[in-house]
Design a protein around this motif. Structure first.
Motif, mmCIF file in Angstrom:
data_model
loop_
_atom_site.group_PDB
_atom_site.id
_atom_site.type_symbol
_atom_site.label_atom_id
_atom_site.label_comp_id
_atom_site.label_asym_id
_atom_site.label_seq_id
_atom_site.Cartn_x
_atom_site.Cartn_y
_atom_site.Cartn_z
ATOM 1 N N UNK A 268 0.790 -1.283 -0.041
ATOM 2 C CA UNK A 268 0.179 0.092 0.130
ATOM 3 C C UNK A 268 0.885 1.294 0.060
ATOM 4 N N UNK A 269 1.944 1.344 0.780
ATOM 5 C CA UNK A 269 2.803 2.416 0.952
ATOM 6 C C UNK A 269 3.453 2.720 -0.577
ATOM 7 N N UNK A 270 3.845 1.709 -1.138
ATOM 8 C CA UNK A 270 4.485 1.698 -2.593
ATOM 9 C C UNK A 270 3.352 2.307 -3.534
ATOM 10 N N UNK B 250 -1.283 10.460 3.572
ATOM 11 C CA UNK B 250 -1.619 9.600 4.694
ATOM 12 C C UNK B 250 -1.376 8.241 4.505
ATOM 13 N N UNK B 251 -1.532 7.673 3.316
ATOM 14 C CA UNK B 251 -1.325 6.140 3.268
ATOM 15 C C UNK B 251 0.019 5.951 3.238
ATOM 16 N N UNK C 65 -8.612 5.477 12.983
ATOM 17 C CA UNK C 65 -7.470 5.005 12.459
ATOM 18 C C UNK C 65 -7.323 4.884 10.899
ATOM 19 N N UNK C 66 -6.116 5.754 10.256
ATOM 20 C CA UNK C 66 -6.239 5.475 8.749
ATOM 21 C C UNK C 66 -5.964 4.210 8.181
ATOM 22 N N UNK C 67 -5.443 3.329 9.153
ATOM 23 C CA UNK C 67 -5.254 1.911 8.463
ATOM 24 C C UNK C 67 -6.557 0.876 8.533
ATOM 25 N N UNK C 68 -7.153 1.065 9.545
ATOM 26 C CA UNK C 68 -8.390 0.051 9.752
ATOM 27 C C UNK C 68 -9.577 0.853 9.985
ATOM 28 N N UNK C 69 -9.752 2.061 10.048
ATOM 29 C CA UNK C 69 -10.934 2.673 10.522
ATOM 30 C C UNK C 69 -11.429 2.806 11.506
ATOM 31 N N UNK C 70 -10.668 2.020 12.588
ATOM 32 C CA UNK C 70 -10.974 2.157 14.089
ATOM 33 C C UNK C 70 -11.316 3.465 14.753
ATOM 34 N N UNK C 71 -12.602 3.585 15.298
ATOM 35 C CA UNK C 71 -12.996 4.741 16.054
ATOM 36 C C UNK C 71 -11.986 5.029 17.039
ATOM 37 N N UNK C 72 -11.590 6.265 17.004
ATOM 38 C CA UNK C 72 -10.485 6.715 17.824
ATOM 39 C C UNK C 72 -11.284 7.496 19.145
ATOM 40 N N UNK C 73 -12.136 6.696 19.819
ATOM 41 C CA UNK C 73 -13.058 7.008 20.704
ATOM 42 C C UNK C 73 -12.343 7.062 22.215
#
Ligand code: SF4
Length: 909
Positions: free
Chosen positions: A728-730, A748-749, A891-899
């Motif tokens: 993904x980084x590449x 961001x990625x 989280x920009x990787x998984x979308x986990x809510x940063x609550x």
């Protein structure tokens, strides 16, 4: 009728203990733990025993309800209708959506235990818009671990406290695995084990910890990097384990100009063995001093060094790169971030390392590894970890959890006695092979979805995006915004649908999820959105269906309310296809059977789905002529197979016509009866040689393939270095030959898809004036109530009816706030008045409270002056799902809510 005792499975939380329900004259008299159940062995908690009060709660919904014509959403004005009418409304609406644009229907569920069925329904319907609560809860724990070691905690694996000597718990208070963990902890302590709890707050299990290490929320990643640093610097890593069972010895291409920079070097002439998961990576062999295919017999890789392949490509062992990365992160560096003194960090690392090294376990169990090497014993390093939402629910949580999985691996504790052990169906390939469709063409009218709604991307080609890189899912899951959102993003659904971004929905169906109150990050705004209308006068989310057993805050907004049963009134399965109750020594699954008839006109949601699927003629639920295949849910469970004749169904026990087969076999009409006769649980014990080292255990792999737990028998090396992330980084750097992220997301990625763990402050902390809002605010789930589930339970309400904000006395008194006084807690998003309580068991930079105790007036059948309304509060009012600049608080990787990332200040009220 007289007295009788029936066994079933508790569902007062997600732990799934076996219970015995005592009935007299058809009414529950009391509930006790089932001593014959392998999970809880008779232990029951306050919640489990209080299930009796769930039956008589005034908040029960007992009839299907339709919002009254002309009544506003949220007013809670309904009229009762019949189930026939409810089904007709749904059938008509859903059939029309399915025949035109199936993605206009979304199904999102809370902490249900039937995702194998809800997922099947959504897929058969053809909508990509399906997920349960994981993206809001702890997806970082699942994804960070599974993308690193092929398994994770709780349902998927856990600490082997039977043999561990040192147990380190991070970010966990009360757990999903509640009673079993309490039983294991008490034995562990009696046997002399040492228990260290690392947590901003000392509650729950930590009460019996030998040492509490307070840490600032959201900084665990820094601590874990420093611990990894110390373990390597002090030479305390398990070299043999790292060399053979991780990708630490594999060579990484180091050539920033190359499109293959950061990928693993391979021998293209060697047999890749499995094109999906190639096995032709290279080691630099210490004996021959040349590159060889990894795991070549007799070879042993260098873990450190800098080499040049014969074709001139520069390479370094992955472990070298890891050592360089963590080398930048000293204990002193972490001390400044975490608040833990550097000497303590060094001492912790030393204790973990020497316990792992010097107290080795050896079991007389012979086994053979995937490369054909025979081992006479199974060995283990007795340091066990457990972690949960405290690490996960931050926008930097994925990389934090990667750092934890790497620490566990450096200590050599993966699937070994005394360390971490998998539970079937884990371990899985990295990443698991299940995939979503890869473009909008995967969604077609009157057609099942061309893939799963939730999958495990392994490269940009697996994303679920259109030709321009835009998301196909309503929650933007599996798009460049959240590429590895393996549990979906429940917290984005209402906001995105309201905005019509990426498109509007027609019908949103919510099952046992309080998405208008505690299961959202911006409670106030979400409630407005549910009530908001477009220029045409229609609600922006036109049709909202809520299925729940109780009158929650969310039901008030529904257009149609479907009354669910309680767990005592239904059939249910904890399926091997979903999240079974497996233990370390083999697969286990379990069921619920009704011990009471449904109250009023309640109907289990499972039955609702079977009925709807039959009416809509979803292919898996009808025969070739479109005739209904299954009478009801129990019939479906017995007869449904994943493919015709596969022998795999929702339940693994007592299969085959006579019930003599386990895991695989023809449907057995008497299957429910066999479960009911056996404490509602099925347990399959594997031979001792299949119980350890399963990532690399040939015998286990062959057996797992035979019973279809695994598709392939390849070894699953621990990914100290994540080539998946590097792909993904590449792409973000413009070097990947395939898909690339939109320009606005490229940086961001590139930043967050680092193949090695790194620490960055949570996004919200970066976007907050920390001078003004210096404190971290977090919530925990109380032991006596599972989220909002038991807000209406008369017995449990005797334990608490309102919550306090717990504040360290030093912090509170500096603000002039007295113990027990009313106070304000304020973030950049809002403020709430609450009662403060002094507590020494919280580090001074953190305030915390119980989750979901405060209620919205009118909900849960509570009296108008109930403490939940007048004294209770929820912290969600202070949290936002968006950050300045319109980026998501995820989280920009998984979308986990940063609550758990919100920053606050406190003031006297
Ligand atoms: S721990 Fe959970 S499942 Fe077990 S008895 Fe308590 S509430 Fe029930």
């Amino acid at each position: 009728m007289g007295s009788e005792v029936k066994t079933t499975t508790c569902y007062m939380c997600a732990c799934r203990c076996g219970i015995r329900v005592h009935l007299r004259d058809g009414e529950v008299r009391y509930i006790e733990g089932n001593p014959e159940h392998p999970l809880n062995k008779g232990v029951i908690c306050a919640k489990g025993a209080s299930g009796i009060m769930k039956q008589v709660s005034p908040a029960r919904l007992t009839r299907p309800l339709r919002r009254k014509a002309g009544a506003e959403r949220g007013a809670g004005e309904f009229e009762p209708i019949s189930w026939d009418e409810a089904f007709s409304i749904l059938e008509k609406r859903l059939a029309s959506i399915r025949s035109t644009d199936p993605k206009k229907f979304a199904l999102f569920t809370g902490r249900d235990q039937m995702q194998a069925l809800t997922g099947l329904f959504a897929r058969q319907f053809g909508t990509p818009n399906y997920a349960a609560h994981g993206g809001f809860c702890s997806v970082n724990m699942a994804a960070g671990m599974i993308y690193t070691i092929g398994g994770s905690f709780w349902e998927f694996g856990g600490p082997d406290l039977e043999r561990a000597k040192l147990f380190v718990m991070l970010g966990t208070a009360e757990d999903h695995h509640s009673n079993p963990l309490k039983i294991a902890l008490s034995k562990f302590k009696r046997d002399g084990g040492r228990f260290i709890s690392i947590n901003p707050v000392r509650t729950g299990y930590s009460a019996i910890a030998d040492e509490w290490v307070p840490i600032r929320p959201g900084t665990d990643g820094a601590l874990l990097l420093a611990l990894n640093h110390e373990i390597i610097a002090q030479g305390l890593y398990d070299r043999e384990f790292v060399a053979r069972y991780t990708n630490g010895g594999q060579l990484v291409i180091v050539d920033p100009a190359s499109p293959r920079h950061g990928l693993l070097a391979t021998d293209e002439d060697a047999d890749a063995a499995n094109p999906q998961y190639p096995q032709n990576q290279l080691w630099w062999d210490r004996h021959a001093n040349r590159p060889v295919v990894s795991h070549t017999p007799q070879a042993d890789p260098y873990l450190f060094g800098d080499f040049t392949l014969p074709d001139g490509t520069r390479v370094r062992p992955a472990f070298q790169l890891l050592a360089e990365r963590v080398g930048e992160h000293s204990a002193e560096w972490a001390a400044g971030i975490t608040g833990i003194p550097a000497a303590t960090i060094r001492r912790l690392a030393h204790e973990m390392g020497v316990t792992a090294r010097d107290e080795k376990i050896e079991l007389p169990i012979a086994w053979t590894d995937c490369w054909g090497n025979e081992h006479q014993t199974v060995t283990g390093n007795p340091v066990a970890f457990h972690a949960m939402r405290g690490l996960a629910a931050h926008s930097n949580g994925f990389q934090t959890v990667r750092a934890l999985a790497i620490l566990m691996s450096l200590l050599g504790t993966i699937d070994r006695p005394g360390g971490f052990r998998h539970k079937a169906p884990f371990p899985r390939a990295i990443p698991p092979s299940a995939k979503t469709p890869t473009g909008p063409e995967g969604v077609q009218p009157n057609t099942p979805l061309a893939g799963l709604a939730l999958g495990w991307p392994g490269s940009p080609e697996d994303l679920f995006v259109d030709a321009e890189g835009k998301p196909v899912r309503i929650d933007k899951g599996f798009s460049w915004e959240y590429p590895l959102s393996v549990h979906g993003l429940m917290h984005n659904v209402i906001t995105n649908a309201w905005r019509g971004d990426p498109y509007p929905l027609d019908t949103l169906m919510i099952f046992m999820a309080n998405m208008a109150w505690n299961s959202t990050m911006n409670t106030v705004e979400v409630r407005k959105m549910l009530n908001d209308r477009g220029a045409d006068g229609e609600y922006k989310i036109p049709f909202l269906v809520v299925c729940d057993a109780f009158q929650s805050e969310t039901t008030a907004f529904a257009d149609l309310v479907l009354p669910d049963t309680t767990y005592l009134e239904r059939h249910d399965v904890m399926s091997i296809l979903d999240r079974p109750i497996s233990e370390f020594d083999g697969p286990m699954d379990s069921v619920r059977v009704p011990v009471l008839p449904p109250k009023g006109e309640c109907k289990p949601f499972q039955e609702v789905l079977i009925e709807l699927a039959s009416r809509l003629e979803l292919p898996a639920f009808v025969d070739g002529e479109g005739r209904r295949k299954y009478r009801d849910y129990p019939d479906f469970i017995v007869r449904h197979e994943t493919e015709p004749g596969s022998g795999i169904g929702f339940l693994a026990g007592w299969r085959g016509a006579d019930g003599s087969k386990a895991l695989l076999g023809e449907p057995n009409p008497a299957q429910w009866q066999r479960y009911a006769e056996n404490n509602c649980v099925f347990k399959h014990e594997t031979p001792p040689s299949y119980r350890y080292m399963r990532n690399w255990n040939r015998g286990y792999m062959e057996w797992a393939q035979r019973v279809r737990l695994r598709r392939w028998g390849d070894p699953i090396l621990v990914h100290l270095y994540s080539e998946v992330l590097q792909r993904f980084r590449l792409a973000a750097q413009g070097k990947w030959p395939g898909r690339r992220p939109p320009e606005r997301l490229a940086q961001r990625v590139a930043t967050h898809f680092d193949p090695l763990p790194f620490y960055s402050a949570p996004l919200e902390a970066q976007a907050t004036d920390l001078e003004k809002y210096p404190l971290a605010a977090i919530t925990q789930r109380p032991m006596a109530m599972y989220h909002s589930w038991d807000s209406q339970n008369a017995w449990l309400r005797q334990i608490h009816t309102h919550n306090y904000l717990f504040v360290n006395p030093r912090t509170a008194s500096a603000q002039g706030i007295a113990d027990g006084a009313w106070m304000w807690v304020e973030s950049q998003w809002g403020r709430v008045r609450c009662m403060g309580r002094y507590s020494e068991a919280v580090e001074p930079g953190t305030v915390w409270t119980w989750n979901a105790i405060g209620k919205s007036p009118g909900a849960w059948g509570l009296a108008p002056d109930a403490n939940e309304f007048t004294r209770g509060f929820i912290l969600n009012h202070l949290i936002s799902d968006r950050l300045p600049g319109e980026t998501s608080n995820s989280d920009p990787v998984t979308g986990q809510a940063g609550w758990y990332d919100v920053r606050v200040r406190i003031l006297p009220a």
